[in-house]
Design a protein around this motif. Structure first.
Motif, PDB file in Angstrom:
ATOM      1  N   SER A  28       0.849  -1.410  -0.258  1.00  0.00           N
ATOM      2  CA  SER A  28       0.412   0.120  -0.201  1.00  0.00           C
ATOM      3  C   SER A  28       1.061   1.824  -0.179  1.00  0.00           C
ATOM      4  CB  SER A  28      -0.546   0.164   1.037  1.00  0.00           C
ATOM      5  OG  SER A  28      -0.107  -0.110   2.387  1.00  0.00           O
ATOM      6  N   ASN A  42      -5.746   1.044   8.853  1.00  0.00           N
ATOM      7  CA  ASN A  42      -5.726   1.094   7.661  1.00  0.00           C
ATOM      8  C   ASN A  42      -4.374   0.424   6.904  1.00  0.00           C
ATOM      9  OD1 ASN A  42      -7.110   3.206   7.300  1.00  0.00           O
ATOM     10  ND2 ASN A  42      -5.618   5.013   8.643  1.00  0.00           N
ATOM     11  N   GLY A  44      -3.830  -3.582   6.751  1.00  0.00           N
ATOM     12  CA  GLY A  44      -4.524  -4.523   6.468  1.00  0.00           C
ATOM     13  C   GLY A  44      -3.538  -5.631   5.924  1.00  0.00           C
ATOM     14  N   ARG A  71      -6.196  -8.080  -4.330  1.00  0.00           N
ATOM     15  CA  ARG A  71      -6.461  -6.520  -3.719  1.00  0.00           C
ATOM     16  C   ARG A  71      -6.401  -4.760  -4.256  1.00  0.00           C
ATOM     17  NH1 ARG A  71      -1.708  -3.226  -1.825  1.00  0.00           N
ATOM     18  NH2 ARG A  71      -1.933  -2.735   0.015  1.00  0.00           N
ATOM     19  N   ASN A  77      -6.167   2.307   1.957  1.00  0.00           N
ATOM     20  CA  ASN A  77      -7.476   1.125   2.110  1.00  0.00           C
ATOM     21  C   ASN A  77      -6.596  -0.104   1.104  1.00  0.00           C
ATOM     22  OD1 ASN A  77      -9.987   1.604   2.434  1.00  0.00           O
ATOM     23  ND2 ASN A  77      -9.610   2.531   0.391  1.00  0.00           N
ATOM     24  N   GLY A  79      -6.060  -3.116   3.296  1.00  0.00           N
ATOM     25  CA  GLY A  79      -6.461  -4.532   3.490  1.00  0.00           C
ATOM     26  C   GLY A  79      -7.930  -4.429   3.786  1.00  0.00           C
ATOM     27  N   ALA A  80      -8.153  -3.468   1.714  1.00  0.00           N
ATOM     28  CA  ALA A  80      -9.260  -4.007   1.400  1.00  0.00           C
ATOM     29  C   ALA A  80      -9.231  -4.670   0.336  1.00  0.00           C
ATOM     30  CB  ALA A  80      -9.955  -2.397   1.183  1.00  0.00           C
ATOM     31  N   LYS A  94     -12.297  -6.511   4.351  1.00  0.00           N
ATOM     32  CA  LYS A  94     -10.758  -5.514   4.585  1.00  0.00           C
ATOM     33  C   LYS A  94     -10.901  -6.430   6.652  1.00  0.00           C
ATOM     34  CE  LYS A  94      -9.665  -0.857   6.371  1.00  0.00           C
ATOM     35  NZ  LYS A  94      -9.181   0.580   5.614  1.00  0.00           N
ATOM     36  N   TRP A 138     -12.019  -7.954  10.966  1.00  0.00           N
ATOM     37  CA  TRP A 138     -12.805  -8.250   9.700  1.00  0.00           C
ATOM     38  C   TRP A 138     -13.831  -7.387   9.307  1.00  0.00           C
ATOM     39  CZ3 TRP A 138     -16.936 -10.493   7.948  1.00  0.00           C
ATOM     40  CH2 TRP A 138     -17.444 -11.756   8.538  1.00  0.00           C
ATOM     41  N   ASP A 266     -14.871   3.536   4.046  1.00  0.00           N
ATOM     42  CA  ASP A 266     -13.561   4.158   5.042  1.00  0.00           C
ATOM     43  C   ASP A 266     -14.678   4.493   5.935  1.00  0.00           C
ATOM     44  OD1 ASP A 266     -11.805   2.195   5.015  1.00  0.00           O
ATOM     45  OD2 ASP A 266     -10.223   3.452   4.337  1.00  0.00           O
TER      46      ASP A 266
END
Length: 354
Positions: A28, A42, A44, A71, A77, A79-80, A94, A138, A266
């Motif tokens: 990320s 934020n 993940g 991903r 994001n 972890g999204a 997430k 999650w 978010d």
């Protein structure tokens, strides 16, 4: 031991899980956006790092086979992940490491805010389930087929102002960003003002980090001192009537299609306070483009109507301090000077409206 809550979904003990490949293995990228930053929300796991027991827990809660497709991009994001639910539409998962014992409770609070606001027409995706394992927390939400905002335009700011008005009078959870902003801006503790307020661990960490900003450099120290002086005599707020998104940043958290805002995402840090908080976040981004100067004046006028000059000063100071804290914490020393310059400009413009 996992556990979760699904919204109107059954569960199964024999769900099949498979992990699809992903092309995005770059990690990320953090951008200097957002209002109140929570590392636990934020940072993940990558799909290839997600423990199997997390996917097992998701499947047991939503009652469907889960396939991780990719991903999702986006600065905050990390972890999204885009997932496919067998026999159903795609969704967004997430999953973040458990940061503290109350982490699941905080996520359940956000779920309740989402349910409350969706009933009032707020454009945020439905949450399909929430859960936790021994190591992760999650949540799963509907996938919205739209793109993150590439950059703000006057039209998008106007649309977001209308969306923020839906938050008026909709405080539903005792998670007061308004009082927190006052403590960040003034450097005072709740006990000093006779307030009874419980901070999350992330909020406490951030506030303590902000308190150390002056040691970074003389330039930063001068700005911090100016902010403290502006807010020194402002009394603490006594009411928190509105729902506050508290992370209404772009491009990460606003999704558009054909020039129209279709979703605000978010929402994990949402709570109560004044909706002027989210308007102040938008003000910060309008400094990036001279074409937004006009709409910034509209934003500032609306903020003053809602909370007066002193309230606007507290919210502006909090925005600046948290942006400084983020840049320094992430080691983005190359952007600190720009944050300082924008901070002084924001204060100058606010003073001109006094």
């Amino acid at each position: 031991m996992g556990g979760g809550i699904a919204l109107g979904k059954g569960s199964t003990d024999c769900a099949q899980i498979r992990l699809a490949s992903t092309d995005d293995k770059t990690g990320s990228s953090h951008t200097l956006t957002g209002w109140i930053w929570e590392d636990s929300m934020n940072q993940g796991a990558h799909p290839e790092e997600l423990p199997a027991e997390v996917l097992d827990d998701v499947a047991s809660v939503v009652g469907a086979e889960v396939t991780v497709l990719s991903r999702l991009p986006g600065g905050v994001n990390g972890g999204a992940m885009l997932v496919q639910l067998a026999g159903r539409a795609n969704a967004v998962l997430k999953a973040v490491p458990r940061a503290h014992p109350n982490h699941l409770d905080e996520t359940l609070r956000a779920q309740r805010v989402v349910e409350h606001m969706r009933r009032r027409g707020y454009p945020t995706p439905a949450w399909l389930g929430v859960g936790a394992t021994a190591t992760h927390v999650w949540h799963l939400m509907d996938f919205v087929d739209a793109a993150p905002v590439p950059e703000l335009t006057p039209s998008l700011v106007e649309q977001l102002m209308e969306i923020i008005e839906l938050q008026a009078g909709q405080a539903s959870e005792p998670y007061d960003h308004w009082s927190y902003a006052w403590r960040v801006a003034t450097g005072q503790e709740s006990a000093v003002a006779g307030l009874d307020f419980n901070e999350t661990p992330e909020q406490s960490r951030l506030r303590q980090s902000v308190a150390r900003l002056s040691g970074y450099s003389s330039v930063v120290s001068a700005l911090v001192e100016r902010l403290r002086l502006v807010c020194a005599d402002v009394p603490p707020p006594r009411e928190a009537p509105d729902m506050v998104h508290a992370d209404l940043s772009t491009p990460s958290n606003v999704l558009v299609r054909n020039g129209a805002v279709v979703a605000v995402v978010d929402i994990g840090n949402a709570g109560s306070g004044t909706r002027a908080t989210d308007l102040t976040t938008l003000v910060w981004y309008t400094f990036q483009d001279p074409l937004l100067d006009g709409v910034r004046r509209r934003l500032s006028t609306r903020i003053l109507d809602l909370v007066g000059w002193e309230g606007a000063a507290v919210l502006t100071a909090t925005q600046i301090l948290l942006q400084l804290e983020l840049a320094i914490r992430l080691g983005r020393h190359d952007v600190v000077a720009g944050v300082v310059k924008r901070g002084h400009r924001a204060l100058d413009e606010l003073n001109a409206l006094r």
